[in-house]
Design a protein around this motif. Structure first.
Motif, mmCIF file in Angstrom:
data_model
loop_
_atom_site.group_PDB
_atom_site.id
_atom_site.type_symbol
_atom_site.label_atom_id
_atom_site.label_comp_id
_atom_site.label_asym_id
_atom_site.label_seq_id
_atom_site.Cartn_x
_atom_site.Cartn_y
_atom_site.Cartn_z
ATOM 1 N N GLY A 272 41.494 -41.909 30.901
ATOM 2 C CA GLY A 272 41.719 -40.667 30.153
ATOM 3 C C GLY A 272 40.972 -39.461 30.696
ATOM 4 O O GLY A 272 41.528 -38.367 30.813
ATOM 5 N N GLU A 273 39.733 -39.675 31.050
ATOM 6 C CA GLU A 273 38.927 -38.566 31.534
ATOM 7 C C GLU A 273 39.508 -37.941 32.801
ATOM 8 O O GLU A 273 39.566 -36.718 32.958
ATOM 9 N N GLY A 274 39.924 -38.804 33.677
ATOM 10 C CA GLY A 274 40.508 -38.354 34.943
ATOM 11 C C GLY A 274 41.790 -37.569 34.706
ATOM 12 O O GLY A 274 42.015 -36.505 35.310
ATOM 13 N N TRP A 275 42.646 -38.054 33.839
ATOM 14 C CA TRP A 275 43.900 -37.337 33.536
ATOM 15 C C TRP A 275 43.581 -35.964 32.976
ATOM 16 O O TRP A 275 44.164 -34.962 33.367
ATOM 17 N N ARG A 276 42.618 -35.973 32.031
ATOM 18 C CA ARG A 276 42.285 -34.716 31.345
ATOM 19 C C ARG A 276 41.827 -33.676 32.365
ATOM 20 O O ARG A 276 42.263 -32.525 32.358
ATOM 21 N N GLU A 277 40.973 -34.110 33.265
ATOM 22 C CA GLU A 277 40.433 -33.177 34.249
ATOM 23 C C GLU A 277 41.561 -32.569 35.093
ATOM 24 O O GLU A 277 41.651 -31.355 35.261
ATOM 25 N N HIS A 278 42.467 -33.410 35.592
ATOM 26 C CA HIS A 278 43.534 -32.899 36.459
ATOM 27 C C HIS A 278 44.539 -32.054 35.689
ATOM 28 O O HIS A 278 44.974 -30.989 36.160
ATOM 29 N N ILE A 292 48.800 -30.867 23.633
ATOM 30 C CA ILE A 292 48.939 -32.311 23.897
ATOM 31 C C ILE A 292 47.575 -32.906 24.230
ATOM 32 O O ILE A 292 47.199 -33.958 23.710
ATOM 33 N N LEU A 293 46.833 -32.209 25.055
ATOM 34 C CA LEU A 293 45.515 -32.727 25.444
ATOM 35 C C LEU A 293 44.593 -32.807 24.217
ATOM 36 O O LEU A 293 43.851 -33.779 24.055
ATOM 37 N N ASP A 294 44.708 -31.817 23.353
ATOM 38 C CA ASP A 294 43.843 -31.827 22.167
ATOM 39 C C ASP A 294 44.198 -32.961 21.219
ATOM 40 O O ASP A 294 43.338 -33.523 20.548
ATOM 41 N N ASP A 295 45.500 -33.294 21.196
ATOM 42 C CA ASP A 295 45.955 -34.337 20.264
ATOM 43 C C ASP A 295 45.596 -35.745 20.723
ATOM 44 O O ASP A 295 45.809 -36.703 19.980
ATOM 45 N N HIS A 296 45.202 -35.882 21.952
ATOM 46 C CA HIS A 296 44.957 -37.228 22.498
ATOM 47 C C HIS A 296 43.492 -37.389 22.893
ATOM 48 O O HIS A 296 43.003 -36.607 23.715
ATOM 49 N N ASP A 298 40.621 -39.790 24.873
ATOM 50 C CA ASP A 298 40.771 -40.356 26.222
ATOM 51 C C ASP A 298 41.634 -41.618 26.229
ATOM 52 O O ASP A 298 42.496 -41.805 27.092
ATOM 53 N N ALA A 299 41.407 -42.485 25.259
ATOM 54 C CA ALA A 299 42.175 -43.735 25.235
ATOM 55 C C ALA A 299 43.655 -43.437 25.005
ATOM 56 O O ALA A 299 44.536 -44.010 25.663
ATOM 57 N N ALA A 300 43.934 -42.497 24.083
ATOM 58 C CA ALA A 300 45.333 -42.175 23.778
ATOM 59 C C ALA A 300 45.991 -41.478 24.975
ATOM 60 O O ALA A 300 47.173 -41.695 25.275
ATOM 61 N N LEU A 301 45.191 -40.671 25.670
ATOM 62 C CA LEU A 301 45.743 -39.970 26.831
ATOM 63 C C LEU A 301 46.086 -40.976 27.939
ATOM 64 O O LEU A 301 47.132 -40.875 28.590
ATOM 65 N N THR A 306 50.196 -43.563 31.073
ATOM 66 C CA THR A 306 50.640 -44.801 31.749
ATOM 67 C C THR A 306 51.859 -45.402 31.057
ATOM 68 O O THR A 306 52.238 -46.521 31.337
ATOM 69 N N ASN A 307 52.466 -44.624 30.176
ATOM 70 C CA ASN A 307 53.604 -45.149 29.423
ATOM 71 C C ASN A 307 54.881 -45.079 30.279
ATOM 72 O O ASN A 307 55.784 -44.296 30.042
ATOM 73 N N LEU A 308 54.901 -45.895 31.312
ATOM 74 C CA LEU A 308 56.097 -45.938 32.158
ATOM 75 C C LEU A 308 57.097 -46.910 31.538
ATOM 76 O O LEU A 308 56.725 -47.848 30.829
ATOM 77 N N ALA A 309 58.371 -46.684 31.857
ATOM 78 C CA ALA A 309 59.411 -47.422 31.130
ATOM 79 C C ALA A 309 59.362 -48.926 31.385
ATOM 80 O O ALA A 309 59.769 -49.713 30.553
ATOM 81 N N GLY A 310 58.847 -49.320 32.539
ATOM 82 C CA GLY A 310 58.752 -50.752 32.832
ATOM 83 C C GLY A 310 57.754 -51.470 31.955
ATOM 84 O O GLY A 310 57.671 -52.698 31.983
ATOM 85 N N HIS A 311 56.974 -50.703 31.182
ATOM 86 C CA HIS A 311 56.060 -51.320 30.218
ATOM 87 C C HIS A 311 56.421 -50.934 28.788
ATOM 88 O O HIS A 311 55.630 -51.099 27.876
#
Ligand SMILES: Cc1ncc(C[n+]2csc(CCOP(=O)(O)OP(=O)(O)O)c2C)c(N)n1
Ligand SMILES: [Mg+2]
Length: 786
Positions: A272-278, A292-296, A298-301, A306-311
């Motif tokens: 999460g931290e890495g995503w947030r920074e970028h 969106i960032l405020d609503d999530h 780190d774990a939720a982000l 990582t919510n790709l369709a294959g999962h």
């Protein structure tokens, strides 16, 4: 790069019932746990006696947990057949365990002797494995050729056709698409209008060493479409789609689409931290993104990004259930290598194993208490009774056995030996098959031949002229219709019994493997004969090994062979193939010299490939016409020809010299023997029809403390007699005969290649002509006299 690819062209089904999704999501958790634990147990819990890493692929398994859960517990029907990505074997075993088809003991012994196999194996894991895998790319190709085998059987009504055909399904790693054999298969499949085929690509954008090239994979969907396939891309899961639908959400989509594979993987690992920074750095100017960032947290982000369709179970089910026709379909499923595990996305995770601390925290997350690791439902938030009922309702849980017992095809007591003063074994093969084709035996109806563009030059012409070429559609022989004179009749129809392939030996071996498993997979035996040039066995060698490994049964006719093909030239000469025949498990090889021997051996081969403990059979045949013996073969000689050797000229008891020859070099051996007999009348001449059979018998007899066939044959010679062995192959093929009874061995043969010429010139140049045999014998005898 996570670029957008063309989506499904079919309509989505109604969203699957929530209850089903809940059960599947819970089971997916269990599949991930069991596969991860199975590997952990093998590496960290089970005693280790040799200090070697046991291994297993936790990250590669996690990548496929959602897709395989959906398939095995919901989508697959009993007639569907699956080749599982080799390193997702733990997921496969876990699923079989949940279905009640695999024992806990085998899971505990994952990768141990007799335990569940590292890669799914028909011969070791048994009944639930449709196709063995291990050598990447081959399982994928295998599904295509099995689909062709299914068409072959159904179009001829050799299997019941009242039910729908099975879908042949490959679960492929994305880096498997670097293997050329996949593309060879793809082209061949297009030519044959292949149907009922699903290739599901686990697009985790990582291979073993590296991150998969963005640029290359961008071409993959276009390639499939060019071959007439439907491409279904499963890219974003429900959470991400919902985020994209929010104000400014399209910027997030564009950002992910443009994100290089390597950066995406690195951020998955960082969390999460890495995503947030970028995201903060790149998209902070958009208020919607800030929201969106405020609503999530780190774990939720991390969950979102990582919510790709294959999962995403719903997306996966929608995509699979939307395909209702038989058009070949490639699913490109975006996944994350190591999804749900601490090393998700890390580029070095291929062989990575969770350490003890990581496992302890994973166990806590999964809610599995110590001692409950193998429990079916521990830690899941649905009642066990509900999950158990769901599992037993899965089509695969209810199915009977997955393998069929197919009745044997009767083989006549003898096959007609072609007559003629001079014949080559290749011509004899063509004439024997031609005779079979002319009759109306059950044997003739079940033989199917196939060849990679060398049908005519390996002498399948007489068979094809009578039995026709297989095609899903009727296609006329244009040359014939236009009255162009030709010896070949090449009309095509569903009734044809020859499958003509393009020049790709890999495809040949996959095709005979698929046809050779027809009895087990579809309930009706076929007797496949594949022909090719002997040197090109090496081109498909790993595929041949793969076919043998899963105990597919077929006959291989390799011709022309050796340097005996003479003017045909160096590039087509073969030397080491008889050693392959000798060393390859599951394949027995023969190199007969005469037509009458071949007729006996071919008949035996039709039986052998049908025996429970039988093998496939490889014939190395020659184009050299040689004078045929005028003889009637009695039962004893017939048995010796099958066993691998007989005395063509019996030595006197205690003889001091014998020549052992194999194959088309018979005339030189006979001529040398005749000359020698003037001085050493008691000398013997041993005809070897199979170095392989003799060698195996020798090994088996030594192990059992019995006397081998070779030992019994050589017992006629004096204990220190000289033995000259000769064949158009590497001298090591027969040199081991010197160890059988301690004879002084002079091994002759070919260990270089590359010249063209006629037989006298070549045999002389490579020292296997009559003069060379005489020299060798003379030297050996002089040595003996000293
Ligand atoms: C013919 C062959 N070459 C090499 C290997 C070793 N190997 C096993 S998996 C793998 C990488 C596969 O990557 P991918 O297909 O993307 O699978 P992932 O683990 O990412 O799901 C390699 C090189 C093999 N099994 N077979
Ligand atoms: Mg991969």
């Amino acid at each position: 790069m996570l670029r957008t690819l063309e989506g499904v062209d079919g309509q989505h089904q109604e969203a699957p019932a929530q209850d089903k999704i809940a059960c599947l999501t819970a089971l997916e958790r269990k599949v991930l746990w069991l596969s991860t634990w199975m590997i952990h147990n093998a590496n960290h819990v089970r005693p280790n006696r040799d200090g070697l890493k046991v291994g297993g692929h936790q990250a590669s398994s996690a990548s496929l947990a959602t897709l395989m859960t959906a398939l095995y517990f919901d989508v697959l029907r009993p007639q569907d057949r699956v080749a599982v990505k080799p390193h997702a074997s733990p997921v496969f075993h876990a699923i079989q365990y949940l279905l009640g088809h695999q024992s806990r003991e085998k899971l505990e012994r994952f990768r141990a002797f007799g335990g569940a196999q590292s890669y799914p194996s028909r011969t070791k894991d048994g009944e639930n494995v449709d196709f063995s895998t291990g050598s990447v790319g081959l399982g994928v190709g295998m599904t295509l050729f099995t689909s062709m085998a299914q068409d072959y059987l159904r179009l001829k009504q050799l299997v019941p056709t009242d039910g729908p055909p099975g879908r042949m399904i490959a679960l492929a790693g994305d880096a498997e698409l670097d293997e050329g054999n996949i593309f060879e298969a793809l082209l061949e499949g297009w030519k044959h209008d292949v149907r009922n085929l699903w290739w599901i690509i686990d697009y985790n954008r990582q291979s073993l060493d590296a991150v998969v090239s963005d640029r290359l994979f961008g071409r993959i969907d276009a390639m499939f479409e060019m071959m007439g396939w439907r491409v279904v891309t499963l890219k974003y899961g429900r959470l991400l789609e919902a985020a994209f639908a929010r104000p400014d959400g399209h910027h997030l989509r564009e950002w992910i689409d443009a994100c290089p594979n390597s950066l995406y993987s690195a951020l998955v690992y960082k969390g999460g931290e890495g995503w947030r920074e970028h995201l903060h750095r790149d998209l902070n100017r958009y208020p919607g993104i800030r929201a969106i960032l405020d609503d999530h947290d780190d774990a939720a982000l991390q969950r979102l990004m990582t919510n790709l369709a294959g999962h995403d179970m719903e997306s996966v089910l929608d995509a699979f259930h939307a395909v209702a026709d038989d058009r070949p379909t490639c699913f490109i499923a975006y996944t994350i290598k190591g999804y749900g595990l601490p090393f998700a996305g890390h580029k070095d995770n291929h062989a990575g194993l969770m350490n003890l601390d990581q496992m302890a925290s994973f166990r806590r997350d999964m809610g599995v208490a110590e001692g409950a690791e193998w429990d079916l439902f521990a830690g899941l938030d649905l009642p066990p009774a509900r999950l158990s009922a769901f599992l037993s309702a899965a089509p695969l849980a209810r199915a009977d056995r997955r393998w069929h017992d197919a009745p044997r095809v009767p083989v006549p007591p003898s096959l007609p030996a072609p007559r003629g003063a001079r014949l080559s074994t290749q011509e004899a093969f063509g004439r024997i098959l031609g005779e079979i084709a002319a009759g109306d035996s059950a044997l003739a109806d079940r033989i199917v031949t196939t060849s990679p563009d060398v049908t005519v030059s390996t002498n399948l012409g007489p068979w094809v002229n009578r039995r026709g070429i297989f095609d899903r559609a009727d296609r006329a022989d244009t040359f014939r219709e236009e009255k162009v004179v030709s010896a070949q009749r090449w009309a095509m129809s569903p009734q044809g019994q020859h499958i003509e392939l393009g020049i790709a030996e890999s495809n040949l071996f996959l095709q005979v493997a698929a046809l050779g498993l027809a009895g087990s997979l579809f309930g009706t035996r076929l007797l496949p004969i594949g022909t090719l040039y002997d040197p090109f066995i090496k081109r498909g060698l790993d595929v041949l090994n793969y076919a043998c490994y899963q105990d597919a049964r077929f006959i291989l006719v390799a011709t022309p062979s050796g340097i005996t093909l003479a003017p045909e030239g160096g590039a087509h000469q073969s030397i080491g193939e008889p050693l392959i025949g000798l060393a390859q498990p599951g394949l027995v090889s023969f190199e007969p010299a005469y037509a009458d021997e071949l007729a006996i051996l071919l008949r035996w081969a039709f039986e052998e490939v049908q025996r429970d403990d039988g093998q496939s059979v490889y014939f190395r045949l020659s184009t050299r016409p040689i004078e045929q013996p005028a003889r009637k073969i009695a039962a004893e000689l017939e048995a010796a020809i099958i066993a691998g050797a007989y005395w063509l000229r019996e030595p006197a008891e205690g003889a001091e010299l014998a020549i052992a020859y194999c194959g088309a070099i018979a005339p030189e051996a006979i001529a040398a023997h005749q000359e020698i007999a003037e001085d050493v009348p008691e000398a013997g001449l041993l005809a070897v029809t199979s170095p392989d059979r003799l060698h195996r018998d020798w090994q088996a007899a030594r192990a059992d403390g019995e006397i081998s066939i070779a030992e019994r044959l050589l017992a006629r010679l004096r204990p220190d007699a000289a033995l000259v062995t000769v064949g158009d192959f590497h001298p090591a093929t027969l040199s081991w005969l010197g160890a059988v009874a301690g004879n002084r061995i002079v091994p002759m043969g070919v260990d270089r290649f590359g010249q063209s010429g006629d037989i006298p010139d070549l045999y002389q140049a490579y020292h296997i002509d009559t003069g060379a045999i005489l020299d060798a014998a003379a030297r050996a005898c002089l040595l003996a006299l000293r």
